[in-house]
Design a protein around this motif. Structure first.
Motif, PDB file in Angstrom:
ATOM      1  N   ILE A 102       0.996  -0.998   0.239  1.00 15.02           N
ATOM      2  CA  ILE A 102       0.068   0.429  -0.192  1.00 15.02           C
ATOM      3  C   ILE A 102       0.873   1.258  -0.463  1.00 15.02           C
ATOM      4  O   ILE A 102      -0.141   2.473  -0.174  1.00 15.02           O
ATOM      5  CB  ILE A 102      -0.860   0.030   1.138  1.00 15.02           C
ATOM      6  CG1 ILE A 102      -0.318   0.100   2.620  1.00 15.02           C
ATOM      7  CG2 ILE A 102      -2.221  -1.078   0.915  1.00 15.02           C
ATOM      8  CD1 ILE A 102      -0.955   0.649   4.129  1.00 15.02           C
ATOM      9  N   ALA A 103       2.142   0.868   0.044  1.00 14.45           N
ATOM     10  CA  ALA A 103       3.119   2.011  -0.241  1.00 14.45           C
ATOM     11  C   ALA A 103       2.983   3.036   0.942  1.00 14.45           C
ATOM     12  O   ALA A 103       2.863   4.281   0.715  1.00 14.45           O
ATOM     13  CB  ALA A 103       2.828   3.030  -1.414  1.00 14.45           C
ATOM     14  N   GLN A 104       3.155   2.557   2.234  1.00 15.17           N
ATOM     15  CA  GLN A 104       2.723   3.595   3.425  1.00 15.17           C
ATOM     16  C   GLN A 104       2.853   2.805   4.699  1.00 15.17           C
ATOM     17  O   GLN A 104       3.726   1.663   4.886  1.00 15.17           O
ATOM     18  CB  GLN A 104       1.117   3.159   3.707  1.00 15.17           C
ATOM     19  CG  GLN A 104       0.140   4.792   3.379  1.00 15.17           C
ATOM     20  CD  GLN A 104      -1.367   4.619   3.767  1.00 15.17           C
ATOM     21  OE1 GLN A 104      -1.717   4.560   5.161  1.00 15.17           O
ATOM     22  NE2 GLN A 104      -1.783   5.084   2.936  1.00 15.17           N
ATOM     23  N   ASN A 105       3.431   3.707   5.450  1.00 15.54           N
ATOM     24  CA  ASN A 105       4.556   3.783   6.799  1.00 15.54           C
ATOM     25  C   ASN A 105       3.231   3.123   7.967  1.00 15.54           C
ATOM     26  O   ASN A 105       2.022   4.182   8.274  1.00 15.54           O
ATOM     27  CB  ASN A 105       4.918   4.912   7.450  1.00 15.54           C
ATOM     28  CG  ASN A 105       6.703   4.682   7.259  1.00 15.54           C
ATOM     29  OD1 ASN A 105       7.289   4.172   6.762  1.00 15.54           O
ATOM     30  ND2 ASN A 105       6.544   5.890   6.397  1.00 15.54           N
ATOM     31  N   ILE A 106       3.491   2.017   8.403  1.00 15.93           N
ATOM     32  CA  ILE A 106       2.927   1.763   9.398  1.00 15.93           C
ATOM     33  C   ILE A 106       2.394   0.761  10.612  1.00 15.93           C
ATOM     34  O   ILE A 106       3.744   0.446  10.304  1.00 15.93           O
ATOM     35  CB  ILE A 106       1.089   0.998   8.610  1.00 15.93           C
ATOM     36  CG1 ILE A 106       1.151  -0.674   7.917  1.00 15.93           C
ATOM     37  CG2 ILE A 106       0.236   1.170   7.438  1.00 15.93           C
ATOM     38  CD1 ILE A 106       0.661  -2.341   7.596  1.00 15.93           C
ATOM     39  N   SER A 107       1.799   1.196  12.235  1.00 12.56           N
ATOM     40  CA  SER A 107       2.169  -0.087  12.534  1.00 12.56           C
ATOM     41  C   SER A 107       0.846  -0.761  12.674  1.00 12.56           C
ATOM     42  O   SER A 107      -0.560  -1.290  12.395  1.00 12.56           O
ATOM     43  CB  SER A 107       1.898   1.300  13.696  1.00 12.56           C
ATOM     44  OG  SER A 107       2.439   0.632  15.117  1.00 12.56           O
ATOM     45  N   ILE A 108       1.580  -2.416  12.730  1.00 18.22           N
ATOM     46  CA  ILE A 108       1.028  -3.382  13.076  1.00 18.22           C
ATOM     47  C   ILE A 108       0.924  -4.048  14.640  1.00 18.22           C
ATOM     48  O   ILE A 108       2.516  -4.133  14.951  1.00 18.22           O
ATOM     49  CB  ILE A 108       1.744  -4.734  12.159  1.00 18.22           C
ATOM     50  CG1 ILE A 108       1.391  -4.256  11.078  1.00 18.22           C
ATOM     51  CG2 ILE A 108       0.523  -6.121  12.185  1.00 18.22           C
ATOM     52  CD1 ILE A 108       2.162  -5.300   9.801  1.00 18.22           C
ATOM     53  N   ALA A 109       0.269  -4.085  15.295  1.00 21.31           N
ATOM     54  CA  ALA A 109      -0.751  -4.623  16.818  1.00 21.31           C
ATOM     55  C   ALA A 109       0.074  -6.507  16.557  1.00 21.31           C
ATOM     56  O   ALA A 109       0.531  -7.082  15.889  1.00 21.31           O
ATOM     57  CB  ALA A 109      -1.688  -4.648  16.918  1.00 21.31           C
ATOM     58  N   ALA A 110       0.646  -6.549  17.934  1.00 18.11           N
ATOM     59  CA  ALA A 110       0.888  -8.131  17.845  1.00 18.11           C
ATOM     60  C   ALA A 110       0.076  -8.857  17.442  1.00 18.11           C
ATOM     61  O   ALA A 110       0.453  -9.778  16.443  1.00 18.11           O
ATOM     62  CB  ALA A 110       1.150  -8.118  18.979  1.00 18.11           C
ATOM     63  N   GLN A 111      -0.862  -8.894  17.848  1.00 19.06           N
ATOM     64  CA  GLN A 111      -1.999  -9.813  17.613  1.00 19.06           C
ATOM     65  C   GLN A 111      -2.185 -10.194  15.959  1.00 19.06           C
ATOM     66  O   GLN A 111      -2.615 -11.032  15.872  1.00 19.06           O
ATOM     67  CB  GLN A 111      -3.544  -9.855  18.147  1.00 19.06           C
ATOM     68  CG  GLN A 111      -4.440  -8.600  17.875  1.00 19.06           C
ATOM     69  CD  GLN A 111      -4.434  -7.111  18.453  1.00 19.06           C
ATOM     70  OE1 GLN A 111      -3.684  -6.690  19.500  1.00 19.06           O
ATOM     71  NE2 GLN A 111      -5.978  -6.875  18.353  1.00 19.06           N
ATOM     72  N   ASP A 112      -1.957  -8.773  15.327  1.00 21.31           N
ATOM     73  CA  ASP A 112      -1.940  -9.437  13.170  1.00 21.31           C
ATOM     74  C   ASP A 112      -0.686  -9.866  13.035  1.00 21.31           C
ATOM     75  O   ASP A 112      -0.597  -9.675  11.903  1.00 21.31           O
ATOM     76  CB  ASP A 112      -2.615  -7.942  12.685  1.00 21.31           C
ATOM     77  CG  ASP A 112      -4.094  -7.113  13.151  1.00 21.31           C
ATOM     78  OD1 ASP A 112      -4.822  -8.781  14.065  1.00 21.31           O
ATOM     79  OD2 ASP A 112      -3.894  -6.356  13.614  1.00 21.31           O
ATOM     80  N   CYS A 113       0.171  -9.795  14.256  1.00 20.42           N
ATOM     81  CA  CYS A 113       1.244 -10.450  13.201  1.00 20.42           C
ATOM     82  C   CYS A 113       1.705 -11.882  13.752  1.00 20.42           C
ATOM     83  O   CYS A 113       2.195 -12.254  13.237  1.00 20.42           O
ATOM     84  CB  CYS A 113       2.969 -10.099  13.767  1.00 20.42           C
ATOM     85  SG  CYS A 113       3.386  -7.794  14.187  1.00 20.42           S
ATOM     86  N   HIS A 114       0.550 -12.456  14.134  1.00 18.17           N
ATOM     87  CA  HIS A 114       0.700 -14.319  14.157  1.00 18.17           C
ATOM     88  C   HIS A 114       1.142 -14.595  15.129  1.00 18.17           C
ATOM     89  O   HIS A 114       2.024 -15.558  13.756  1.00 18.17           O
ATOM     90  CB  HIS A 114      -0.122 -14.515  12.568  1.00 18.17           C
ATOM     91  CG  HIS A 114      -1.683 -14.036  12.743  1.00 18.17           C
ATOM     92  ND1 HIS A 114      -1.978 -13.549  11.339  1.00 18.17           N
ATOM     93  CD2 HIS A 114      -2.493 -12.992  13.592  1.00 18.17           C
ATOM     94  CE1 HIS A 114      -3.136 -13.421  11.032  1.00 18.17           C
ATOM     95  NE2 HIS A 114      -3.586 -12.658  12.504  1.00 18.17           N
ATOM     96  N   PHE A 115       2.253 -14.843  15.393  1.00 17.69           N
ATOM     97  CA  PHE A 115       3.300 -15.163  15.944  1.00 17.69           C
ATOM     98  C   PHE A 115       3.335 -16.395  16.480  1.00 17.69           C
ATOM     99  O   PHE A 115       2.525 -17.045  17.043  1.00 17.69           O
ATOM    100  CB  PHE A 115       4.720 -14.428  17.103  1.00 17.69           C
ATOM    101  CG  PHE A 115       4.588 -13.057  17.160  1.00 17.69           C
ATOM    102  CD1 PHE A 115       5.322 -12.470  16.255  1.00 17.69           C
ATOM    103  CD2 PHE A 115       4.221 -11.745  17.862  1.00 17.69           C
ATOM    104  CE1 PHE A 115       6.235 -11.927  15.882  1.00 17.69           C
ATOM    105  CE2 PHE A 115       4.100 -10.293  17.601  1.00 17.69           C
ATOM    106  CZ  PHE A 115       5.481 -10.138  16.880  1.00 17.69           C
ATOM    107  N   SER A 116       4.375 -17.365  16.189  1.00 14.97           N
ATOM    108  CA  SER A 116       3.761 -18.862  16.504  1.00 14.97           C
ATOM    109  C   SER A 116       5.432 -18.945  16.837  1.00 14.97           C
ATOM    110  O   SER A 116       6.388 -18.438  16.190  1.00 14.97           O
ATOM    111  CB  SER A 116       2.685 -19.673  15.497  1.00 14.97           C
ATOM    112  OG  SER A 116       3.739 -19.929  14.218  1.00 14.97           O
TER     113      SER A 116
END
Ligand code: EPU
Length: 346
Positions: free
Chosen positions: A148-162
């Motif tokens: 999307i050609a933008q700087n954004i912040s991704i919350a931890a829950q949306d990073c899908h850490f496993s």
């Protein structure tokens, strides 16, 4: 921003592979990310994001723009009664950051001391050791989203850490990580459940002692890339079904195993490799370390072909003995700077 050409990446990858990048740039700010991507687009080059180089396998020639992440800074963002939120530049050395947190009485990351690499890579494979994963303490990840050609912040829950995984592994070309924001504890909550960590820590139940013990354990088992070029664990610990485990355990009752959710069992790849006869064994210039069979070492100026020959032989022997497939942990790149799977043709 200064673009260089024909740059040797040997000092920048911990396996010490000869790898020359056609184009190279050091990234020191969020603005540099945008400028570098514009340059790559104008020149029709792929982009390879280089962090600490401690989890990558590089070919000898790379026709791409290598973006070497060097954004510095550790900044306190906010705090409440129990936690403190810290934003860290992707180019900060991970271990130095862990030491900084302990010095400033911020807790949670002590089990992750001495993991090689930079902060920006920590969310990518959700680095973990001694019962703790970085994702547990990450609040959000700041990225440039190329889609999307933008700087954004991704919350931890949306990073899908496993286990050794996140969205950044699923879509590796999409995000360039500039900062990682951690939420750390103001009171220690020591995690001592892994192996003999509790015994090592003993009665001195402080975060500083925990950190020192982790450093000591790692130093005694794991080779320093300066002496023995390596990329840490070369294979992931395989996760198999309980049913498959029950079958193997009949034949190998001592098999170390760790129950997982969803009726699965994680096995110790190091043990499997050790039992397959590869601990301390070499094939040409490349071998598996004599103190920890999970670590592949480049003993004498090996090429990527040499590395591949050894790890394929290890995979083969483990499969023959246990009927279990081992999957490499480091990321393999092709000559165009793109991530490829670990196939022969790559
Ligand atoms: N083992 C052997 N022989 C060996 C190596 C291991 O028998 O040569 C056995 C050990 O005795 C133990 C079991 O295998 O019973 C597990 O070994 P260890 O506790 O050393 O941990 P690991 O599973 O080999 C994982 C991580 C490491 C991390 C340690 C500690 C992976 C792929 N590796 O190793 O992470 O430091 O646990 O938490 O999950 C890395 O990712 O680069 C890394 C070093």
């Amino acid at each position: 921003m200064h673009i260089q050409t024909q740059v040797q990446l040997k000092p920048f990858n911990t396996l010490s592979l000869d790898a020359v990048a056609s184009h190279y740039v050091r990234i020191q700010s969020v603005a540099d990310i945008q400028s570098a991507l514009d340059f790559a687009a104008a020149e029709n080059l792929n982009v390879l994001v280089l962090s600490g180089g401690s989890n990558m396998l590089l070919p000898e020639q790379i026709h791409a723009l290598v973006m070497h992440m060097d954004i510095q800074g550790i900044e306190r963002i906010s705090e409440d009664a129990d936690t403190c939120t810290i934003r860290v530049g992707a180019g900060q050395v991970w271990h130095d950051f862990v030491l900084w947190t302990t010095k400033h009485n911020l807790f949670g990351l002590q089990n992750l001391a001495l993991i090689p690499g930079l902060v920006g890579a920590s969310p990518v494979q959700n680095i973990g050791a001694y019962g703790v994963e970085a994702g547990e303490f990450i609040e959000s990840v700041q990225v440039y989203d190329r889609q999307i050609a933008q700087n954004i912040s991704i919350a931890a829950q949306d990073c899908h850490f496993s286990y050794r995984h996140s969205i950044f592994k699923d879509e590796p070309e999409r995000y360039v990580i500039s900062h990682v924001t951690f939420k750390l504890l103001k009171q220690p909550d020591l995690k001592l459940n892994y192996g003999d960590l509790k015994a090592a820590v003993g009665a001195d139940l402080t975060a500083e002692n925990l950190q020192n013990q982790v450093i000591h354990i790692r130093q005694t088992k794991l080779p320093d890339p300066k002496d023995y070029p390596n990329v840490g664990s070369f294979f992931k610990n395989p996760v198999i079904s309980q049913q498959a485990f029950d079958q193997i355990a009949q034949q190998f009752p001592n098999l170390p195993h760790y129950p997982q959710p969803n009726n699965e069992v994680k096995l110790a790849a190091g043990w499997l490799i050790d039992q397959a006869g590869w601990k301390g064994k070499t094939l040409g210039a490349v071998g598996m370390f004599h103190k920890q069979a999970l670590v592949l070492v480049n003993y004498q100026q090996a090429s990527l072909q040499d590395v591949r020959a050894t790890y394929k032989a290890v995979q083969h022997d483990v499969f023959q003995k246990f009927n279990i497939e081992l999957h490499p942990e480091p990321v393999l790149f092709d000559t165009q700077g793109l991530i490829c799977s670990h196939q022969d043709e790559c």
